[in-house]
Scaffold this motif. Structure first.
Motif, PDB file in Angstrom:
ATOM      1  N   GLN A   1     -30.290  74.780  23.099  1.00  0.00           N
ATOM      2  CA  GLN A   1     -31.045  73.533  22.991  1.00  0.00           C
ATOM      3  C   GLN A   1     -30.156  72.390  22.534  1.00  0.00           C
ATOM      4  O   GLN A   1     -30.334  71.243  22.964  1.00  0.00           O
ATOM      5  CB  GLN A   1     -32.216  73.702  22.009  1.00  0.00           C
ATOM      6  N   SER A   2     -29.176  72.691  21.678  1.00  0.00           N
ATOM      7  CA  SER A   2     -28.259  71.643  21.211  1.00  0.00           C
ATOM      8  C   SER A   2     -27.465  71.062  22.376  1.00  0.00           C
ATOM      9  O   SER A   2     -27.163  69.852  22.392  1.00  0.00           O
ATOM     10  CB  SER A   2     -27.301  72.202  20.152  1.00  0.00           C
ATOM     11  N   GLU A   3     -27.116  71.902  23.361  1.00  0.00           N
ATOM     12  CA  GLU A   3     -26.414  71.411  24.546  1.00  0.00           C
ATOM     13  C   GLU A   3     -27.302  70.482  25.364  1.00  0.00           C
ATOM     14  O   GLU A   3     -26.877  69.403  25.802  1.00  0.00           O
ATOM     15  CB  GLU A   3     -25.966  72.573  25.422  1.00  0.00           C
ATOM     16  N   LEU A   4     -28.534  70.919  25.582  1.00  0.00           N
ATOM     17  CA  LEU A   4     -29.459  70.110  26.371  1.00  0.00           C
ATOM     18  C   LEU A   4     -29.724  68.773  25.699  1.00  0.00           C
ATOM     19  O   LEU A   4     -29.781  67.728  26.365  1.00  0.00           O
ATOM     20  CB  LEU A   4     -30.773  70.874  26.576  1.00  0.00           C
ATOM     21  N   ASP A   5     -29.856  68.793  24.368  1.00  0.00           N
ATOM     22  CA  ASP A   5     -30.072  67.545  23.632  1.00  0.00           C
ATOM     23  C   ASP A   5     -28.854  66.634  23.751  1.00  0.00           C
ATOM     24  O   ASP A   5     -28.985  65.413  23.931  1.00  0.00           O
ATOM     25  CB  ASP A   5     -30.344  67.843  22.156  1.00  0.00           C
ATOM     26  N   PHE A   6     -27.671  67.228  23.660  1.00  0.00           N
ATOM     27  CA  PHE A   6     -26.437  66.444  23.758  1.00  0.00           C
ATOM     28  C   PHE A   6     -26.293  65.822  25.141  1.00  0.00           C
ATOM     29  O   PHE A   6     -25.961  64.634  25.273  1.00  0.00           O
ATOM     30  CB  PHE A   6     -25.239  67.340  23.449  1.00  0.00           C
ATOM     31  N   LEU A   7     -26.551  66.612  26.175  1.00  0.00           N
ATOM     32  CA  LEU A   7     -26.429  66.107  27.538  1.00  0.00           C
ATOM     33  C   LEU A   7     -27.460  64.997  27.813  1.00  0.00           C
ATOM     34  O   LEU A   7     -27.164  64.020  28.507  1.00  0.00           O
ATOM     35  CB  LEU A   7     -26.592  67.243  28.537  1.00  0.00           C
ATOM     36  N   LYS A   8     -28.659  65.163  27.269  1.00  0.00           N
ATOM     37  CA  LYS A   8     -29.670  64.123  27.425  1.00  0.00           C
ATOM     38  C   LYS A   8     -29.216  62.832  26.741  1.00  0.00           C
ATOM     39  O   LYS A   8     -29.407  61.732  27.268  1.00  0.00           O
ATOM     40  CB  LYS A   8     -31.005  64.570  26.840  1.00  0.00           C
TER      41      LYS A   8
END
Length: 292
Positions: free
Chosen positions: A124-131
């Motif tokens: 989820q941290s990756e998805l948040d970062f990419l967003k």
């Protein structure tokens, strides 16, 4: 260099911070060459990849620290030929690491998003970062590259192809566009090939095409492109800061107007009270005169 905060912003912490960030970014981007940053979660292989790109993969000669525990907790840079490589903390680290990584993002021109081939599911941290990249970084669609790392960790080409396709699909859904480039790499194969003089291993590592891409974007013909991107980013930051300052000025003007309205209202009420008191006083005097 320390920048002086304008007196009109000294009691506005958020605006002061934005002003200092803009001035710092402007100075950094104007004075430095092309910057390519590696980002991703802890243990994705960011530091090892950067060491490989500059052929400093022996432990005693590492340009960027690597290890089995989290060792990258701040932004580190290395000037190499015509560019600067930037290593950042994992995006799944502490909140302090996240903000440190974001400072590196704002000062970089291109990004290598590094993701392990066996980690098919994104954290989820990756998805948040990419967003956040998608929402806050200008022209990110032409500046973001996907690097699928540690491809030697899967047992077959079929598994590699399947995992790569899934990772690309998840990445595209997260950012809303296809990456500028996608590279599948193995640092292990490259290092072994270089040390043992095995060209086949070096070629199969996927590192040479990534190196070639970096050579292209850092070459003199490409300079005008990334300098224009920088100008666009700085102009966008300047406009956002100007809009914040304008909003503050309008709020101050509104507060002054409201204060003046309240003051006038109080004065009118005071005048009414004084007139009422005067009428009462006159009435009292009239009664006194009638008694006399």
């Amino acid at each position: 260099m320390d920048f002086e905060i304008p007196s009109c912003l000294t009691d506005q912490p958020a605006l002061s911070e934005a002003y200092l960030a803009y001035q710092s970014n402007r100075q950094t981007l104007n004075e430095s060459g092309l910057k390519v940053a590696a980002c991703g979660v802890y243990n994705a292989g960011k530091s090892s990849l950067l060491n490989t790109l500059v052929d400093r993969f022996d432990a005693e000669a590492e340009a960027f620290k690597t290890g089995d525990v989290r060792v990258t907790t701040e932004v580190s840079e290395l000037k190499f030929n015509q560019l600067t490589l930037v290593d950042m903390p994992g995006v799944d680290g502490s909140s302090e690491d996240d903000e440190t990584a974001w400072e590196g993002i704002l000062r970089s021109d291109y990004f290598l998003y590094v993701h392990r081939i066996r980690a098919v599911e994104f954290e989820q941290s990756e998805l948040d970062f990419l967003k956040r990249l998608k929402d806050e970084v200008d022209n990110i669609d032409s500046r973001l590259v996907l690097v699928i790392s540690q491809i030697d960790d899967v047992s077959s080409d079929e598994d590699a192809s399947r995992n790569t396709a899934t990772i690309r699909d998840t990445f595209i859904k997260a950012v809303g566009f296809e990456p500028e480039q996608t590279f599948s790499v193995s640092v292990t194969r490259y290092v072994k090939g270089m040390r043992e003089g095995k060209q086949g291993l070096t070629t199969r590592s996927g590192i040479p095409p990534l190196k070639q891409w970096i050579d292209v974007i850092s070459s003199p013909p490409a300079q005008a492109h990334w300098e224009r991107l920088r100008t666009d980013r700085l102009n966008s930051q300047r406009d956002a800061l100007a809009a914040q300052i304008l909003a503050l000025a309008e709020q101050v003007d509104s507060d002054i107007h409201n204060a003046m309205e309240k003051r006038q209202s109080r004065l009118r009420a005071l005048e009414e009270d004084m007139r009422g008191l005067l009428q009462t006083f006159k009435g009292a005097l009239a009664r006194i005169d009638s008694l006399a």
